[in-house]
Design a protein around this motif. Structure first.
Motif, PDB file in Angstrom:
ATOM      1  N   PHE A 340       0.830  -1.208   0.000  1.00  0.00           N
ATOM      2  CA  PHE A 340       0.000   0.000   0.000  1.00  0.00           C
ATOM      3  C   PHE A 340       0.865   1.259   0.000  1.00  0.00           C
ATOM      4  CE2 PHE A 340      -2.065   3.381   2.428  1.00  0.00           C
ATOM      5  CZ  PHE A 340      -3.217   3.573   1.672  1.00  0.00           C
ATOM      6  N   PHE A 341       1.882   1.292   0.851  1.00  0.00           N
ATOM      7  CA  PHE A 341       2.719   2.482   0.933  1.00  0.00           C
ATOM      8  C   PHE A 341       3.518   2.697  -0.352  1.00  0.00           C
ATOM      9  CE2 PHE A 341       1.869   2.425   5.454  1.00  0.00           C
ATOM     10  CZ  PHE A 341       1.963   3.758   5.811  1.00  0.00           C
ATOM     11  N   ARG A 342       3.934   1.626  -0.993  1.00  0.00           N
ATOM     12  CA  ARG A 342       4.718   1.765  -2.220  1.00  0.00           C
ATOM     13  C   ARG A 342       3.840   2.090  -3.421  1.00  0.00           C
ATOM     14  NH1 ARG A 342      10.050  -0.693  -2.545  1.00  0.00           N
ATOM     15  NH2 ARG A 342       9.553  -1.119  -4.731  1.00  0.00           N
ATOM     16  N   MET A 344       0.391   3.053  -3.508  1.00  0.00           N
ATOM     17  CA  MET A 344      -0.612   4.105  -3.380  1.00  0.00           C
ATOM     18  C   MET A 344      -0.015   5.430  -2.930  1.00  0.00           C
ATOM     19  SD  MET A 344      -3.262   2.447  -4.338  1.00  0.00           S
ATOM     20  CE  MET A 344      -4.549   3.629  -3.943  1.00  0.00           C
ATOM     21  N   ILE A 345       0.978   5.381  -2.040  1.00  0.00           N
ATOM     22  CA  ILE A 345       1.561   6.630  -1.532  1.00  0.00           C
ATOM     23  C   ILE A 345       2.846   6.969  -2.265  1.00  0.00           C
ATOM     24  CG2 ILE A 345       2.463   7.795   0.519  1.00  0.00           C
ATOM     25  CD1 ILE A 345       0.604   6.135   2.198  1.00  0.00           C
ATOM     26  N   GLY A 346       3.644   5.941  -2.581  1.00  0.00           N
ATOM     27  CA  GLY A 346       4.863   6.198  -3.343  1.00  0.00           C
ATOM     28  C   GLY A 346       6.123   6.224  -2.507  1.00  0.00           C
ATOM     29  N   PHE A 347       6.125   5.618  -1.323  1.00  0.00           N
ATOM     30  CA  PHE A 347       7.329   5.580  -0.499  1.00  0.00           C
ATOM     31  C   PHE A 347       8.386   4.703  -1.164  1.00  0.00           C
ATOM     32  CE2 PHE A 347       6.047   6.761   4.099  1.00  0.00           C
ATOM     33  CZ  PHE A 347       5.505   7.939   3.625  1.00  0.00           C
ATOM     34  N   GLN A 348       9.646   5.097  -0.985  1.00  0.00           N
ATOM     35  CA  GLN A 348      10.759   4.280  -1.429  1.00  0.00           C
ATOM     36  C   GLN A 348      11.253   3.434  -0.263  1.00  0.00           C
ATOM     37  OE1 GLN A 348      13.874   6.411  -3.486  1.00  0.00           O
ATOM     38  NE2 GLN A 348      12.445   7.968  -4.229  1.00  0.00           N
ATOM     39  N   THR A 349      11.706   2.203  -0.555  1.00  0.00           N
ATOM     40  CA  THR A 349      12.241   1.331   0.487  1.00  0.00           C
ATOM     41  C   THR A 349      13.529   0.698  -0.013  1.00  0.00           C
ATOM     42  OG1 THR A 349      10.974  -0.582  -0.318  1.00  0.00           O
ATOM     43  CG2 THR A 349       9.962   0.768   1.397  1.00  0.00           C
ATOM     44  N   ILE A 350      14.360   0.312   0.937  1.00  0.00           N
ATOM     45  CA  ILE A 350      15.571  -0.440   0.624  1.00  0.00           C
ATOM     46  C   ILE A 350      15.208  -1.924   0.714  1.00  0.00           C
ATOM     47  CG2 ILE A 350      17.961  -0.893   1.247  1.00  0.00           C
ATOM     48  CD1 ILE A 350      17.449   1.958   0.328  1.00  0.00           C
ATOM     49  N   GLY A 351      15.049  -2.549  -0.398  1.00  0.00           N
ATOM     50  CA  GLY A 351      14.566  -3.926  -0.390  1.00  0.00           C
ATOM     51  C   GLY A 351      13.041  -3.920  -0.392  1.00  0.00           C
ATOM     52  N   THR A 352      12.456  -4.936  -0.960  1.00  0.00           N
ATOM     53  CA  THR A 352      11.006  -4.945  -1.121  1.00  0.00           C
ATOM     54  C   THR A 352      10.277  -5.109   0.207  1.00  0.00           C
ATOM     55  OG1 THR A 352      11.317  -5.952  -3.307  1.00  0.00           O
ATOM     56  CG2 THR A 352       9.097  -6.001  -2.369  1.00  0.00           C
ATOM     57  N   PHE A 353      10.586  -6.174   0.947  1.00  0.00           N
ATOM     58  CA  PHE A 353       9.862  -6.459   2.187  1.00  0.00           C
ATOM     59  C   PHE A 353      10.760  -6.375   3.417  1.00  0.00           C
ATOM     60  CE2 PHE A 353       7.303  -8.840  -0.997  1.00  0.00           C
ATOM     61  CZ  PHE A 353       6.162  -8.062  -0.895  1.00  0.00           C
ATOM     62  N   MET A 354      11.877  -5.645   3.304  1.00  0.00           N
ATOM     63  CA  MET A 354      12.739  -5.441   4.452  1.00  0.00           C
ATOM     64  C   MET A 354      12.019  -4.738   5.604  1.00  0.00           C
ATOM     65  SD  MET A 354      15.717  -6.123   5.541  1.00  0.00           S
ATOM     66  CE  MET A 354      16.824  -5.650   6.863  1.00  0.00           C
ATOM     67  N   PRO A 355      11.108  -3.798   5.353  1.00  0.00           N
ATOM     68  CA  PRO A 355      10.388  -3.160   6.476  1.00  0.00           C
ATOM     69  C   PRO A 355       9.610  -4.150   7.347  1.00  0.00           C
ATOM     70  CG  PRO A 355      10.131  -1.848   4.487  1.00  0.00           C
ATOM     71  CD  PRO A 355      10.806  -3.112   4.076  1.00  0.00           C
ATOM     72  N   VAL A 356       9.153  -5.257   6.759  1.00  0.00           N
ATOM     73  CA  VAL A 356       8.434  -6.255   7.555  1.00  0.00           C
ATOM     74  C   VAL A 356       9.365  -6.884   8.568  1.00  0.00           C
ATOM     75  CG1 VAL A 356       7.073  -8.365   7.479  1.00  0.00           C
ATOM     76  CG2 VAL A 356       6.878  -6.696   5.625  1.00  0.00           C
ATOM     77  N   LEU A 357      10.573  -7.267   8.136  1.00  0.00           N
ATOM     78  CA  LEU A 357      11.542  -7.857   9.053  1.00  0.00           C
ATOM     79  C   LEU A 357      11.976  -6.865  10.124  1.00  0.00           C
ATOM     80  CD1 LEU A 357      13.771  -9.758   6.458  1.00  0.00           C
ATOM     81  CD2 LEU A 357      11.934 -10.683   7.876  1.00  0.00           C
ATOM     82  N   ILE A 358      12.106  -5.610   9.738  1.00  0.00           N
ATOM     83  CA  ILE A 358      12.475  -4.594  10.724  1.00  0.00           C
ATOM     84  C   ILE A 358      11.375  -4.453  11.777  1.00  0.00           C
ATOM     85  CG2 ILE A 358      13.014  -2.152  11.041  1.00  0.00           C
ATOM     86  CD1 ILE A 358      14.109  -2.129   8.187  1.00  0.00           C
TER      87      ILE A 358
END
Length: 524
Positions: A340-342, A344-358
């Motif tokens: 959703f954040f990527r 619909m909102i357009g946030f950038q992340t380092i790695g696709t699902f790294m935020p889940v592990l964090i």
């Protein structure tokens, strides 16, 4: 048919399936949605001691023990009968255990244990299945009775006529009959002898039946708050057709007004425990009150009510596996938030699902310390990467060096924080050091190719999404719901399918292109 329409249909079917199972488990099976939902429960132990009449007695033993049953207010679970060396027959039709033994020891003990759970919304009582016309109703009486039977009929008529004159409905009529027999004990003993019944309550049922009032004898005991002994007592229940429920009426003065606290074990003229007159026995009945989670009650009930659904219940797994499954169920939900954040909102992340592990790591370290912990690891990794970058090492050996530095730094943090009650051991498991190493390598690549701003935006976006997952997903309510109702993952899949077909503007792009919109408006 377009792919968007096909995707929408599939998503709708998956969502309907997930929500349908969810509704069935909450609305029909009463699975609790709130993790804090509790229910009153009691642990009951009924111990029977049977004594041999004499040393030389070789008489066989044959006794029956009525099984406790569910009723409008309570449900019975985990029923266990412990009767060593006895033959036990579970008679489902008559709802009783039949215990037999050829020869008794000096003393034998039988244990019956079970749990009682209170029902949140008491069910309506079932309509009685009782013969309305008893032996003592006028139409069924003996035409030309003997003297004793004629006296019995006359006494019954006297009680009925007197109670009718002092009552307005079936309930008040029953109370007047009880009052009359309590006051005239000689008459009660006469009725017990002539009717050949075992209790005053059975006499009252016969008298009420003669007046076409549905009633039954109830057996039960008081549910105490402490671990204390109770006694099996009898009371009267009269069916009120207006309210469609059984009304409890005490037949002794000490029981009047307190019957709401009593558990209904069985109904009928038979006692809970029946044995031959030559058998001497005594019993101890104790109950202990508890406050259990509503989910615990439903798990017990499901084993008997719906074995198929119980087989697929995650609560039946060993506790260690339950913890692992609970974490696994959170990952798809976290991935949906990342999507959703990527998209619909357009946030950038380092790695696709790294935020889940964090975010999962934050669950063990806490949000604030977790952010600091993660930032320190990334900073140390980037410094190590920068220092060895001048050596122009090949990629795999370079990653091995960075990995070793990260492991040493994590161990150093464990030593520093060992007295701070911070669980870094599990955090390391949820922060796979190999993935962290690749995360650092990815940041370094972005720094070299796109510059520090893009790397900064990716890092900040990852941390913001991880924080959103931590706050929105990793709480007791969501973790309880997704674990008890794993079918909701069908809804998560449906939402992911719909997000996958969205190709419109992202929220950040409206802000990025605002200057172009202003310039375009000025040209007009």
């Amino acid at each position: 048919m377009s792919r968007t329409l096909v995707t929408s249909i599939i998503a709708l079917l998956l969502a309907a399936l997930g929500l349908g199972i969810f509704y069935y488990k909450t609305g029909v099976l009463s699975y609790p949605v709130k993790p804090s939902a509790t229910v009153d429960s009691w642990y009951v132990e009924f111990s029977v001691n049977i004594d041999r009449p004499n040393k030389r007695s070789a008489n066989a033993v044959d006794l029956t023990l009525l099984k406790p049953q569910d009723n409008a207010r309570y449900v019975v679970t985990n029923l266990q009968l412990i009767a060593p060396d006895f033959g036990v027959e579970n008679d489902e039709e008559s709802n009783q255990f039949i215990l037999t033994k050829r020869k008794l020891k000096k003393r034998e003990t039988i244990l019956l244990r079970y749990n009682i759970y209170a029902i949140d919304n008491p069910a309506a009582s079932k309509k009685p299945n009782i013969k309305k016309y008893t032996t003592y109703k006028n139409a069924n009486r003996i035409y030309n009775p003997d003297d004793k039977t004629r006296v019995l009929y006359e006494e019954i008529d006297t009680v009925v006529e007197g109670a009718k004159a002092r009552s307005a409905d079936s309930i008040s009529f029953a109370k007047q009959v009880v009052k009359t027999l309590n006051e005239k004990r000689d008459m009660t003993r006469f009725f017990i002898k002539e009717m050949e019944v075992s209790s005053k309550e059975s006499v009252i049922v016969q008298i009420l039946g003669a007046a076409n009032v549905d009633a039954r004898v109830a057996h039960g005991f008081e549910l105490l708050n402490d671990d204390n002994r109770s006694n099996v007592v009898n009371w009267l229940e009269v069916y009120d057709y207006k309210r469609e429920k059984w009304i409890r009426i005490g037949t002794d003065y000490l029981q009047a007004g307190n019957l709401k606290k009593y558990f209904l074990w069985s109904v009928g003229d038979d006692n809970i425990l029946n044995a031959e007159e030559k058998i001497k026995y005594s019993y101890n009945l104790s109950s202990k009150a508890n406050t259990d989670g509503s989910l615990t009650r439903e798990i017990w009930l499901e084993q008997n009510r719906n074995p198929f659904l119980s087989f697929f219940s995650l609560q039946t797994l060993p506790l260690e596996q339950q913890f692992v499954v609970q974490i696994l169920l959170l990952i798809p939900l976290g991935a949906l938030i990342v999507s959703f954040f990527r998209q619909m909102i357009g946030f950038q992340t380092i790695g696709t699902f790294m935020p889940v592990l964090i975010a999962l790591a934050f669950r063990e370290t806490g949000l604030i310390f977790g952010i600091v912990f993660f930032f320190c690891i990334i900073l140390v990794g980037l410094l190590a990467r920068a220092m060895i970058n001048k050596l122009h090492l090949l990629m795999v050996p370079r990653l091995s060096v960075v990995l070793s530095v990260i492991v040493l730094f994590i161990i150093f943090l464990m030593l520093v924080t060992k007295n701070q009650n911070l669980s870094l051991g599990i955090s390391v498991a949820l922060f796979p050091v190999v993935i962290i190493t690749m995360f650092i390598e990815r940041i370094s690549t972005i720094l070299d190719e796109k510059g520090p701003m893009d790397a900064f935006y990716g890092f900040v976006g990852s941390m913001l999404i991880a924080t959103a997952i931590y706050l929105g997903v990793l709480n007791d309510y969501v973790m309880h719901v997704i674990f008890v109702f794993p079918e909701l993952l069908f809804v998560v899949i449906a939402l992911s399918l719909l997000l996958g077909r969205y190709n419109g503007y992202k929220l950040i792009e409206f802000w990025r292109f605002r200057q172009m919109q202003k310039a375009h408006a000025q040209l007009k």
